[in-house]
Design a protein around this motif. Structure first.
Motif, short mmCIF file in Angstrom:
data_model
loop_
_atom_site.label_atom_id
_atom_site.label_comp_id
_atom_site.label_asym_id
_atom_site.label_seq_id
_atom_site.Cartn_x
_atom_site.Cartn_y
_atom_site.Cartn_z
N GLU A 95 34.89 -11.60 -99.11
CA GLU A 95 34.99 -11.68 -97.79
C GLU A 95 33.61 -11.70 -97.28
OE1 GLU A 95 39.20 -8.86 -97.63
OE2 GLU A 95 37.03 -8.09 -96.96
N LEU A 96 32.76 -10.80 -97.56
CA LEU A 96 31.24 -10.75 -97.20
C LEU A 96 30.70 -12.13 -97.51
CD1 LEU A 96 30.07 -7.39 -98.41
CD2 LEU A 96 30.00 -8.21 -96.26
N LEU A 97 30.94 -12.88 -98.49
CA LEU A 97 30.09 -14.33 -99.00
C LEU A 97 30.74 -15.07 -97.79
CD1 LEU A 97 29.95 -13.83 -102.49
CD2 LEU A 97 28.07 -13.76 -101.07
N ALA A 98 32.22 -14.99 -97.76
CA ALA A 98 32.84 -16.11 -96.86
C ALA A 98 32.18 -16.02 -95.40
CB ALA A 98 34.23 -15.83 -96.70
N ARG A 99 31.96 -14.81 -94.91
CA ARG A 99 31.44 -14.63 -93.64
C ARG A 99 30.12 -15.40 -93.34
NH1 ARG A 99 30.01 -8.73 -91.38
NH2 ARG A 99 29.09 -9.18 -89.38
N ILE A 100 29.19 -15.37 -94.42
CA ILE A 100 28.14 -16.22 -94.31
C ILE A 100 28.04 -17.48 -94.93
CG2 ILE A 100 26.36 -14.34 -94.05
CD1 ILE A 100 25.85 -14.19 -97.04
N GLY A 101 29.35 -18.10 -95.14
CA GLY A 101 29.64 -19.61 -95.53
C GLY A 101 29.40 -19.90 -96.92
N ILE A 102 29.39 -18.84 -97.77
CA ILE A 102 29.15 -19.33 -99.21
C ILE A 102 30.36 -18.74 -100.28
CG2 ILE A 102 27.68 -17.61 -99.67
CD1 ILE A 102 26.15 -19.38 -101.70
N ALA A 103 30.71 -19.84 -101.10
CA ALA A 103 31.71 -19.35 -102.25
C ALA A 103 31.07 -18.92 -103.57
CB ALA A 103 32.73 -20.13 -102.35
N LEU A 104 30.88 -17.69 -103.89
CA LEU A 104 30.31 -17.59 -105.13
C LEU A 104 31.14 -16.40 -106.09
CD1 LEU A 104 26.68 -16.25 -104.84
CD2 LEU A 104 27.24 -18.48 -105.80
N ASP A 105 31.31 -16.76 -107.53
CA ASP A 105 32.19 -15.84 -108.01
C ASP A 105 31.48 -14.30 -108.17
OD1 ASP A 105 33.26 -14.38 -110.13
OD2 ASP A 105 33.36 -15.83 -111.49
N PRO A 106 32.23 -13.41 -107.50
CA PRO A 106 31.54 -12.05 -107.59
C PRO A 106 31.07 -11.42 -108.76
CG PRO A 106 33.68 -12.24 -106.22
CD PRO A 106 33.38 -13.43 -106.99
N LYS A 107 31.79 -11.99 -109.83
CA LYS A 107 31.49 -11.47 -111.28
C LYS A 107 30.13 -12.23 -112.02
CE LYS A 107 36.29 -11.31 -112.64
NZ LYS A 107 36.93 -12.50 -111.95
N ARG A 108 29.64 -13.17 -111.16
CA ARG A 108 28.55 -13.81 -112.06
C ARG A 108 27.07 -12.96 -111.98
NH1 ARG A 108 27.57 -19.65 -109.81
NH2 ARG A 108 25.61 -19.34 -110.86
N PRO A 109 26.62 -12.90 -113.05
CA PRO A 109 25.12 -12.14 -113.03
C PRO A 109 24.20 -12.84 -111.93
CG PRO A 109 25.71 -12.74 -115.07
CD PRO A 109 26.78 -13.57 -114.26
N VAL A 110 23.58 -11.96 -111.19
CA VAL A 110 22.70 -12.44 -110.24
C VAL A 110 21.50 -13.39 -110.60
CG1 VAL A 110 21.01 -11.48 -108.62
CG2 VAL A 110 23.27 -10.81 -108.26
N GLY A 111 21.06 -12.98 -112.02
CA GLY A 111 20.09 -13.54 -112.52
C GLY A 111 20.27 -15.07 -112.77
#
Ligand SMILES: Nc1ncnc2c1ncn2[C@@H]1O[C@H](COP(=O)(O)OP(=O)(O)OP(=O)(O)O)[C@@H](O)[C@H]1O
Ligand SMILES: [Mg+2]
Length: 509
Positions: free
Chosen positions: A128-144
């Motif tokens: 939901e937070l990511l959608a609010r700023i207009g990006i779709a990312l898998d929440p499970k992906r490592p940030v690195g």
């Protein structure tokens, strides 16, 4: 009830010294409810230091900080957060090994009734937070695994999740392309309308007049002026920051190009193993002539970084398709070392990962690449090192001791060290990935001049940038990438920023 316009935050007479450097010198700064307050100034002016004091990250200062009229002394960012102050730091503090969701909820994970971390809820709220700023990312992906721009969006989402009353953003758009930056501007507008106070630091001066209500300008740690920011032009901001106007910022033109240096034909990479989120080259055709600056445009995730890394032998391992020629010879850089031997240099997107050794001196970082050239009889001649590093850095406006660790430089000045190093190698082909990220307007002009000089000496430059104005102003031609392919080529003599954006979005065929 709080009166409208009552300062949420008031900083008075705030000073902070690092050794002999006065990073902030009796600074007064307020943030009101429902305002976006821009903080402007050259690299090293003291912007980050000031907001890090406000958010509890820097301690040991003089002066007072008040929140809602009460004097506070924060010992840590957590203290500040308890008073409703959150910050997106300039150097992102995400944990590379943790997932997107784990980073966003770090230290405040929701729990299930059974007492374990409620991952489902974390993933849902992250989406939901990511959608609010207009990006779709898998929440499970490592940030690195994420690109710098994506990491920046995760850091923004993380700060939004805190529902802060005062949100400090230290160069939140430095790695974003126009589209994402515009979406962020909308979100900032919503937060302001909801009564939050926002501190906004940016070197993209074009944004200021659109986003901010007020602007405070710092120079050498001191406030030099406060302005109503609405409709402030980039020129006015520049003059306030530097005390002088900067002319011919863009449109650095240089004399004609000569022979073909780089040619890519249907260039593509079949990765040995799929790496999520990477947009590997999938069909790129372009040329760079000697003496030419060619831009790489496109949206976040269009494959600009992956292309530059692959050309430099630093990309994903895999099978090459299509062909690459350098100076008429077909080549295939196998490793960065090999690429350097072939005459390539790369300025990477993230200076901290691939760029700088923060514990080492500014001097050592600057001359790292030319050590071979400078070494005489097997040892380094310190005097020559100093002269070389000092000269280039001086031109870029990095002052201070060359012996100090690179980590003590301000963000923009670190970027200049990485760039100076690449310029010192005198490559045939210079690959630049967002070279002016976080660099102040005066130094940007200087960097463009240095690039034009390099081109005039016959160096070819391939420059990836997310700033349309930079691409149009500095490059002779711009190749727009989309989904890893060269989608379109624009001649900047007759195409403007609007066409560039449209091409990136795929609106023009
Ligand atoms: N940890 C540190 N140790 C020593 N000096 C520091 C440290 N942090 C900042 N400084 C110095 O304080 C001054 C202000 O730095 P600061 O990072 O606040 O600048 P800035 O305005 O944020 O610049 P930029 O636009 O490049 O981010 C600079 O001279 C910098 O070198
Ligand atoms: Mg800074």
């Amino acid at each position: 009830m709080e009166e409208p316009g009552t300062p949420l935050v008031a900083m008075t007479g705030v000073s902070k010294a690092y050794g002999g450097t006065l990073a902030c010198d009796h600074v007064g700064f307020t943030v009101r409810r429902g305002e976006v307050h821009a903080l402007l100034g050259e690299n090293g002016a003291g912007k980050s230091t000031l907001v890090r004091i406000l958010s509890g990250d820097v301690t040991g200062y003089h002066g007072t900080v008040e929140v809602d009229g009460q004097t506070v002394t924060f010992g840590s960012p957590l203290d500040a957060r308890r008073r409703g102050i959150a910050m997106i730091p300039q150097e992102l503090d995400l944990v590379p090994g943790l997932s997107v969701a784990a980073n966003i909820f770090l230290g405040r994970e929701p729990h299930t009734k059974a007492g374990t971390a409620d991952r489902k809820r974390m993933h849902r709220e992250t989406r939901e937070l990511l959608a609010r700023i207009g990006i779709a990312l898998d929440p499970k992906r490592p940030v690195g695994e994420l690109r710098t721009g994506e990491q920046q969006l995760v850091a923004i989402a993380k700060a939004l999740a805190l529902d802060a009353r005062v949100l400090v953003m230290d160069e939140p758009t430095s790695a974003l392309t126009g589209t994402e930056a515009e979406r962020l501007a909308e979100v900032i507008g919503e937060l302001r309308d909801a009564g939050a106070g926002i501190v906004y630091i940016s070197h993209r001066l074009g944004e200021i007049g659109r986003i901010a209500d007020r602007a405070t300008v710092l120079r050498n740690g001191r406030v030099t002026g406060e302005f109503a920011a609405r409709d402030l032009s980039a020129e006015q901001v520049t003059e306030a920051m530097l005390g002088r106007p900067v002319q011919a910022l863009f449109r650095v033109r240089h004399t004609g190009s000569t022979g073909e240096l780089l040619r890519l034909e249907n260039f593509a990479l079949r990765p040995r193993r799929y790496r999520p989120g990477r947009r590997e080259p999938a069909g790129i055709t372009l040329t760079v002539r000697r003496g030419e600056i060619v831009g790489l445009g496109g949206l976040l995730g269009s494959g600009r970084t992956e292309l530059l890394e692959t050309l430099f032998g630093a990309g994903t391992p895999g099978r090459w398709q299509g062909r690459m020629w350098l100076d008429g010879r077909e080549v295939r850089p196998r490793s960065p070392r090999h690429a350097v031997r072939l005459g390539l240099a790369l300025v990477p997107e993230d200076r901290r990962i691939a760029g700088l050794a923060l514990d080492h001196s500014v001097r050592a970082n600057t001359v790292l690449s030319v050590v071979d050239r400078l070494a005489t009889a097997g040892f380094l001649r310190r005097r020559r090192e100093n002269a070389t590093a000092g000269e280039v850095l001086g031109e870029l406006g990095v002052s201070g001791a060359l012996a100090d660790p690179a980590g003590t430089l301000s963000g923009g000045n670190q970027q200049k060290v990485v760039l100076a190093r690449a310029l010192l190698t005198e490559p045939d082909l210079l690959l630049l990935d967002e070279p002016t990220r976080g660099v102040d307007v005066g130094a940007k002009a200087e960097i463009y001049r240095l690039l034009a000089d390099a081109a005039a000496r016959g160096i070819g430059v391939l420059l990836a940038s997310s700033e349309p104005a930079e691409l149009v102003g500095v490059c002779d031609r711009v190749v727009v990438l989309r989904d890893g392919r060269s989608e379109r080529e624009l001649d900047t003599h007759d195409a403007g920023e609007a066409e560039l954006l449209a091409a990136a979005m795929g609106e023009i065929r």
